[in-house]
Design a protein around this motif. Structure first.
Motif, short mmCIF file in Angstrom:
data_model
loop_
_atom_site.label_atom_id
_atom_site.label_comp_id
_atom_site.label_asym_id
_atom_site.label_seq_id
_atom_site.Cartn_x
_atom_site.Cartn_y
_atom_site.Cartn_z
N GLU A 93 0.80 -1.22 0.00
CA GLU A 93 0.00 0.00 0.00
C GLU A 93 0.84 1.28 0.00
O GLU A 93 1.97 1.30 0.49
N THR A 94 0.23 2.35 -0.53
CA THR A 94 0.80 3.69 -0.49
C THR A 94 2.22 3.69 -1.04
O THR A 94 3.12 4.31 -0.48
N ILE A 95 2.43 2.98 -2.15
CA ILE A 95 3.75 2.94 -2.78
C ILE A 95 3.99 4.30 -3.43
O ILE A 95 3.24 4.71 -4.30
N PRO A 96 5.05 5.02 -3.02
CA PRO A 96 5.18 6.41 -3.48
C PRO A 96 6.11 6.61 -4.67
O PRO A 96 6.23 7.73 -5.17
N ASN A 97 6.79 5.54 -5.11
CA ASN A 97 7.75 5.70 -6.21
C ASN A 97 7.96 4.36 -6.92
O ASN A 97 7.59 3.30 -6.41
N SER B 126 0.38 5.72 -4.06
CA SER B 126 -0.11 7.04 -3.63
C SER B 126 0.29 8.04 -4.71
O SER B 126 1.43 8.02 -5.20
N CYS B 127 -0.64 8.91 -5.08
CA CYS B 127 -0.44 9.77 -6.25
C CYS B 127 -0.66 11.24 -5.92
O CYS B 127 -1.44 11.58 -5.03
N LYS B 128 0.02 12.10 -6.68
CA LYS B 128 -0.06 13.56 -6.47
C LYS B 128 -1.01 14.24 -7.45
O LYS B 128 -1.38 15.39 -7.27
N ASN B 129 -1.36 13.53 -8.53
CA ASN B 129 -2.29 14.06 -9.53
C ASN B 129 -2.81 12.89 -10.36
O ASN B 129 -2.66 11.73 -9.94
N VAL C 156 -4.59 2.41 -6.69
CA VAL C 156 -4.24 3.67 -6.03
C VAL C 156 -4.90 3.71 -4.66
O VAL C 156 -6.06 3.29 -4.50
N ASN C 157 -4.17 4.21 -3.67
CA ASN C 157 -4.79 4.49 -2.38
C ASN C 157 -4.20 5.77 -1.80
O ASN C 157 -3.23 6.31 -2.31
N CYS C 158 -4.81 6.25 -0.73
CA CYS C 158 -4.38 7.46 -0.01
C CYS C 158 -4.09 8.61 -0.97
O CYS C 158 -3.06 9.27 -0.88
#
Length: 338
Positions: free
Chosen positions: A186-190, A215-218, A246-248
């Motif tokens: 979860e919430t993998i940022p890269n 986890s995404c910024k856009n 996608v989460n968070c």
């Protein structure tokens, strides 16, 4: 049939058993634990309750099952061997708490099924109509750091794929053998951490399916700025990954993200956004300026499903009321023929 098809088929079969072409995930854990009186002001965050108040975790799982969820996620997001050892626990105690996180979720499932079957002549029919999965949560390296980097994806130049594999390896091994039905990364940022997970799953020959959730910024980029297309391609190429999503992430970005994910994979898409608020990693607070109401949040759900999401739920700051509303919206759709 290849292993990749077997893992993807696992999700497809689950959706077919539930009679609809969707499944409902649970919602935010920490918010509900705090509502029930837990103090989570700690680097372990929700995993603190594995030590001091496991009964609250079980209660929250049950609240989400009562609200209509048929996938519940274990309280192991922030639970790491390193984090527990930092608090003075032994390696054996730390590993035991990881296993316990899945046991608690399975206990909640058993309690819920027992409640549903009381007074019924056909226990099997009830369980088949409402199958429930337990997903073992694996939070990102940034979650362990507890510095907000899970929301930025900036781990620094010294962190490599090998660093991340070494950090996650034992936890993944334990959770894979804990009795969970699948693993939720979860919430993998890269993309770096996605690569580490994909390699780790194959190196350790993990037998249960997994999903990768970013986890995404856009609508086009994960938190670090890496392309969601690149990240999805990494997940798509991993035979162990049964679903991608996608989460968070704020609800307003989800529709575009689903469309972009679908360009890079045919695997089922899982989405569970946060409430729309922004997390301040420095002050460790959620900023309430953009929070969606349950009504606003749920207004997106039909479009997400029609765009291609088949597993839908909520993340941080969503509640059983959110999940109940999602279940009500999706249940209005016509069941698929058996």
């Amino acid at each position: 049939m290849s292993s990749s098809l077997n893992h993807t088929k696992f999700i497809t079969n689950f959706l077919e058993k539930s009679r609809y072409n969707y499944a409902i995930l649970d919602g935010g854990l920490a918010t509900e634990l705090e509502r029930h009186g837990a103090d989570l002001n700690d680097p372990l965050w929700s995993a603190k309750c594995l030590i001091h108040s496991p009964h609250l975790i079980r209660r929250v799982h049950l609240d989400y099952l009562d609200a209509g969820a048929n996938i519940i996620i274990s309280a192991s997001y922030q639970a790491t061997i390193q984090g527990f050892e930092d608090k003075g626990l032994s390696k054996a105690e730390s590993e035991g708490l990881l296993r316990r996180s899945v046991e608690i979720a399975r206990e909640a499932r058993d309690i819920y099924n027992d409640r549903c079957t009381k007074g019924s002549w056909d226990v099997n029919e009830i369980v088949q109509t409402r199958p429930i999965l337990v997903a073992a949560s694996v939070g990102s390296y940034g979650a362990y750091l507890a510095d907000g980097s899970e929301y930025s994806g900036d781990y620094g130049e010294s962190v490599s794929v090998e660093t991340l594999k070494d950090f996650h390896r034992k936890r993944v091994q334990i959770l894979a053998d804990s009795g969970a039905d699948l693993i939720a990364f979860e919430t993998i940022p890269n993309k770096l951490e996605a690569m580490a997970y994909a390699e780790l799953l194959q190196e350790e020959d993990i037998k249960i399916p997994a999903w990768f959730s970013f986890s995404c910024k856009n609508g086009t980029n994960v938190a670090s700025g890496d392309s969601i297309l690149e990240c999805t391609s990494i997940a798509d190429s991993c035979k162990n990954v049964a679903a991608v999503g996608v989460n968070c992430t704020p609800p307003r970005f989800i529709h575009d993200l689903i469309l972009n994910i679908r360009k890079a994979t045919d695997k089922p898409i899982v989405i569970y956004p946060n409430s729309g608020e922004t997390y301040d990693g420095i002050r460790k607070q959620w900023l309430k300026t953009t929070r969606e109401t349950d009504k606003d949040f749920v207004s997106y759900v039909k479009n997400w499903h029609e765009a291609g999401a088949s597993l839908v739920g909520g993340c941080c700051r969503t509640t059983p009321n959110t999940i109940r509303a999602i279940a009500q919206i999706l249940s209005q759709k016509t069941p698929q023929p058996n």
